[in-house]
Design a protein around this motif. Sequence first.
Motif, mmCIF file in Angstrom:
data_model
loop_
_atom_site.group_PDB
_atom_site.id
_atom_site.type_symbol
_atom_site.label_atom_id
_atom_site.label_comp_id
_atom_site.label_asym_id
_atom_site.label_seq_id
_atom_site.Cartn_x
_atom_site.Cartn_y
_atom_site.Cartn_z
ATOM 1 N N LEU A 118 0.523 -0.991 -0.346
ATOM 2 C CA LEU A 118 0.241 0.318 0.199
ATOM 3 C C LEU A 118 0.958 0.999 0.108
ATOM 4 O O LEU A 118 0.174 2.562 0.232
ATOM 5 C CB LEU A 118 -1.379 0.346 1.152
ATOM 6 C CG LEU A 118 -1.923 -1.371 0.838
ATOM 7 C CD1 LEU A 118 -2.904 -1.158 2.039
ATOM 8 C CD2 LEU A 118 -2.859 -0.830 0.285
ATOM 9 N N SER A 119 2.034 1.104 -0.276
ATOM 10 C CA SER A 119 2.895 2.458 -0.412
ATOM 11 C C SER A 119 2.118 3.229 -1.553
ATOM 12 O O SER A 119 2.686 2.769 -2.231
ATOM 13 C CB SER A 119 4.196 2.237 -0.517
ATOM 14 O OG SER A 119 4.985 1.123 -0.004
ATOM 15 N N GLY A 120 1.777 4.665 -0.604
ATOM 16 C CA GLY A 120 2.103 5.670 -2.244
ATOM 17 C C GLY A 120 1.017 5.460 -2.356
ATOM 18 O O GLY A 120 0.438 6.647 -3.221
ATOM 19 N N ARG A 191 3.261 1.679 5.349
ATOM 20 C CA ARG A 191 4.087 0.830 4.345
ATOM 21 C C ARG A 191 4.776 2.145 4.136
ATOM 22 O O ARG A 191 6.206 2.107 3.791
ATOM 23 C CB ARG A 191 3.077 0.648 3.280
ATOM 24 C CG ARG A 191 2.534 -0.910 3.628
ATOM 25 C CD ARG A 191 3.493 -1.819 3.929
ATOM 26 N NE ARG A 191 4.429 -2.206 2.407
ATOM 27 C CZ ARG A 191 5.032 -3.475 1.882
ATOM 28 N NH1 ARG A 191 4.513 -3.824 2.699
ATOM 29 N NH2 ARG A 191 5.755 -3.130 1.144
ATOM 30 N N GLY A 192 4.131 3.304 4.405
ATOM 31 C CA GLY A 192 5.000 4.526 3.388
ATOM 32 C C GLY A 192 5.883 5.590 4.609
ATOM 33 O O GLY A 192 7.164 6.021 4.140
ATOM 34 N N THR A 226 9.387 10.116 -0.744
ATOM 35 C CA THR A 226 11.068 9.414 0.190
ATOM 36 C C THR A 226 8.931 8.733 1.228
ATOM 37 O O THR A 226 9.904 8.241 2.177
ATOM 38 C CB THR A 226 11.657 10.592 1.456
ATOM 39 O OG1 THR A 226 10.299 11.763 2.578
ATOM 40 C CG2 THR A 226 12.212 11.285 0.199
ATOM 41 N N LEU A 227 8.728 8.438 0.725
ATOM 42 C CA LEU A 227 7.217 7.793 1.533
ATOM 43 C C LEU A 227 7.776 6.148 0.723
ATOM 44 O O LEU A 227 7.260 5.900 -0.311
ATOM 45 C CB LEU A 227 5.938 8.533 1.481
ATOM 46 C CG LEU A 227 5.719 8.754 2.244
ATOM 47 C CD1 LEU A 227 4.119 9.553 1.677
ATOM 48 C CD2 LEU A 227 6.197 9.581 3.420
ATOM 49 N N SER A 229 9.973 2.081 0.956
ATOM 50 C CA SER A 229 11.227 1.673 0.995
ATOM 51 C C SER A 229 11.736 1.798 0.235
ATOM 52 O O SER A 229 11.059 3.444 -0.620
ATOM 53 C CB SER A 229 11.146 -0.213 0.787
ATOM 54 O OG SER A 229 10.446 0.109 -0.767
ATOM 55 N N ASP A 230 13.030 1.555 0.651
ATOM 56 C CA ASP A 230 14.043 2.122 -0.800
ATOM 57 C C ASP A 230 13.808 2.678 -2.139
ATOM 58 O O ASP A 230 14.333 3.180 -2.522
ATOM 59 C CB ASP A 230 15.546 1.891 -0.316
ATOM 60 C CG ASP A 230 15.822 0.589 -0.060
ATOM 61 O OD1 ASP A 230 14.345 -0.339 -0.625
ATOM 62 O OD2 ASP A 230 16.608 0.046 0.540
ATOM 63 N N ALA A 231 13.408 1.024 -2.653
ATOM 64 C CA ALA A 231 13.112 0.671 -3.909
ATOM 65 C C ALA A 231 12.279 1.826 -4.379
ATOM 66 O O ALA A 231 12.124 2.594 -5.089
ATOM 67 C CB ALA A 231 13.290 -0.738 -4.168
ATOM 68 N N GLU A 232 10.897 2.042 -3.280
ATOM 69 C CA GLU A 232 9.972 2.879 -4.363
ATOM 70 C C GLU A 232 9.898 4.243 -3.817
ATOM 71 O O GLU A 232 9.639 4.847 -5.047
ATOM 72 C CB GLU A 232 9.017 1.981 -3.205
ATOM 73 C CG GLU A 232 7.608 0.678 -3.325
ATOM 74 C CD GLU A 232 7.223 1.066 -2.039
ATOM 75 O OE1 GLU A 232 6.255 -0.766 -2.521
ATOM 76 O OE2 GLU A 232 7.437 1.188 -0.454
ATOM 77 N N VAL A 233 11.141 4.400 -3.119
ATOM 78 C CA VAL A 233 11.544 6.230 -3.444
ATOM 79 C C VAL A 233 12.273 6.107 -4.155
ATOM 80 O O VAL A 233 11.741 7.307 -5.099
ATOM 81 C CB VAL A 233 12.264 5.793 -1.623
ATOM 82 C CG1 VAL A 233 12.894 7.653 -1.859
ATOM 83 C CG2 VAL A 233 11.306 6.127 -1.059
ATOM 84 N N LEU A 234 13.314 5.403 -4.735
ATOM 85 C CA LEU A 234 13.821 6.058 -5.912
ATOM 86 C C LEU A 234 12.498 5.804 -7.169
ATOM 87 O O LEU A 234 13.218 6.082 -8.064
ATOM 88 C CB LEU A 234 15.223 5.160 -6.110
ATOM 89 C CG LEU A 234 16.430 5.348 -5.163
ATOM 90 C CD1 LEU A 234 17.679 4.245 -5.080
ATOM 91 C CD2 LEU A 234 17.262 6.460 -5.169
ATOM 92 N N ALA A 235 12.041 4.857 -7.297
ATOM 93 C CA ALA A 235 11.458 4.075 -8.542
ATOM 94 C C ALA A 235 10.425 6.006 -8.469
ATOM 95 O O ALA A 235 10.198 6.610 -9.742
ATOM 96 C CB ALA A 235 10.471 3.630 -8.309
ATOM 97 N N ALA A 236 9.970 5.579 -7.352
ATOM 98 C CA ALA A 236 9.181 7.350 -7.074
ATOM 99 C C ALA A 236 9.707 8.775 -8.048
ATOM 100 O O ALA A 236 9.584 9.806 -8.405
ATOM 101 C CB ALA A 236 9.086 7.862 -6.207
ATOM 102 N N VAL A 237 11.239 8.940 -7.493
ATOM 103 C CA VAL A 237 11.711 9.521 -7.476
ATOM 104 C C VAL A 237 11.908 10.291 -9.337
ATOM 105 O O VAL A 237 11.846 10.893 -10.218
ATOM 106 C CB VAL A 237 13.080 9.714 -7.360
ATOM 107 C CG1 VAL A 237 14.187 11.280 -7.845
ATOM 108 C CG2 VAL A 237 13.440 10.576 -5.720
ATOM 109 N N MET A 238 12.630 8.630 -9.954
ATOM 110 C CA MET A 238 13.018 8.528 -11.250
ATOM 111 C C MET A 238 11.138 8.848 -12.310
ATOM 112 O O MET A 238 12.004 9.629 -13.110
ATOM 113 C CB MET A 238 13.324 7.239 -11.942
ATOM 114 C CG MET A 238 12.972 7.232 -13.722
ATOM 115 S SD MET A 238 14.033 5.330 -13.590
ATOM 116 C CE MET A 238 14.780 5.720 -15.667
#
Length: 579
Positions: A118-120, A191-192, A226-227, A229-238
Amino acid sequence: MGVRSSSPLDRQQQQHFRGQADTLLRSFLPCYREQLAASVLQQISRELGPQEPAGSQLQRSKKLPRVREHRGALSLLWGHPPRWQPVFCVLRGDGRLEWFGCREDSERGAPPLGAVALSGFSALTSQAEYLRLLSAWGVPPQEDPGPPLEAPPGCPLLLPHPFRRHLCFAASSREAHREWRLALRGGIRLRGTVLQRSQAPAARAFLEAVRRFRQRRGHFGEDDVTLGSDAEVLAAVMMRELLPALRARFRGTSGAWAWMELLDAVHAAVLAGVSAGLRAFQPEKDELLARLERALRPDLEPLLRLRAGLQQRLRARVQGPLEGCLRGEVDAVLPRVAQTLLDAVGAALGAVQTLLEQDMSRLRRHLRRSPSGARLRQEVYTFGEMPWDPRLLQTCFQDAERSRGRLGQLTAPFGFSGTRGLVFGAQDLAQQLLADAVATFLHLADQCLTAALDCAQAVRQLEKVQGRVLKKLDSDSCSGQRQFLGRWLLSIFLPFVLSRLEPSCRAVLSEFEGEVLAVGSPALTVEGIYEDLVRAVLLQRVDQVLDTALGTRGRPCALDGGSEAPRDQAGADEEPEAC
């Protein structure tokens, strides 16, 4: 908002976006390595420096933050073309939502029809809310929002995500709708904030590296990217960086539904690439942390002296522009933002105190009236589960949620758009303090209640325990508020100040670059020394404001804004539901 297996991207396009994710990761990792070194240096410095007295009075709860597992029948808009279908949903304790064809499939361990972390996501209850959010995400309002939602088979629960395929559920009754809404929002928050809650040096280094990385690419200001996991954060940045090109490349995609399906496919490819890259980096990260520990610990004192000297010389060069920015643009608004934050978190912690006091008193009344062992054990179990009960937590969370719009208005001029994460942080603090207070009460009660006590004596002992716990809670709430306010005020104003100073200080920093590089330590960079300097000066302003609002450090402070609503009115002040 439906779910289907086919992708709007062909294999070559998927490989293209995975390749872009790999390129992003290669650009990010040097920044991450720098921050890992700085974080290890900070940790060693804290360990070897003067030890401050323990700040926490409450016993720390040993239970990890979790979502209470929730399950039940819902309808899901699913398939292609999408149509409403009955499913059986299970929300796991880690905030992962799964859905099955029927209850029996979930009970016999069959694989789910679908599952999502449920992140994001957001949990909305009306199409009007959904359309407003689409507009905020840049989907033109005149575009078709997707299959009609005017007549779902029950009360709608819409789960949109800025980059993932949206989910649309419907509950069959108002009660089921309310229970699912509270449960889903708890899962989204849990999750966030997984990185924000972590005290591990690597987690703190990662978040700081993301901020620095985006700052170097021209994005000053914290937001909700930045909400997760680390992979989800970097995916959102991209995904944020890809959006303009995606809109131009796929201009022919019509309608919000098709657009979000496209974004979901791109996000899946990006997330897969980033996840693979971070897994590959893990052995190097572990070895790097161990090597940094060995290298930095013996050289701590010389490194700290060198950093202090460089910072002092740098301060002399940037003091004028820094003070001018603070006096001209920050000082006047800082107290108002701090007070608004204090009102939000103070109301949440006041509600925690009220809720805890009510339930401790309820236990005493039960013991006095009906000292049945079996019933008392059940009451104690119910009390111990209080920090994970979504209904009860809502009484503590609602004032913080209502403050989000006001906080957004105050902080938007400073480039801050992370109010969702801020509100989540206030809710995390409230839940953690409630969990710690419950654990402390149960521990002290177990110590003082013995078989030799009669009922009246046991009640008097519980009264004493209640008084001790409330005093400890008041102390920890005050220190928790101060830490929370200090962290978020820095998050709001530090990027703004750095953005204002960047043009005038760029040349100054370049003058010190060679000198720092000559030291040869990965823990020292000109950018890090400079930002630590700006942070320290800004923190002095923040401390002065907090001294006025909360009292000087170490002085207990009363909780303001507490809810007086009894626990059987937990939902009385919530927003009206859309069914």
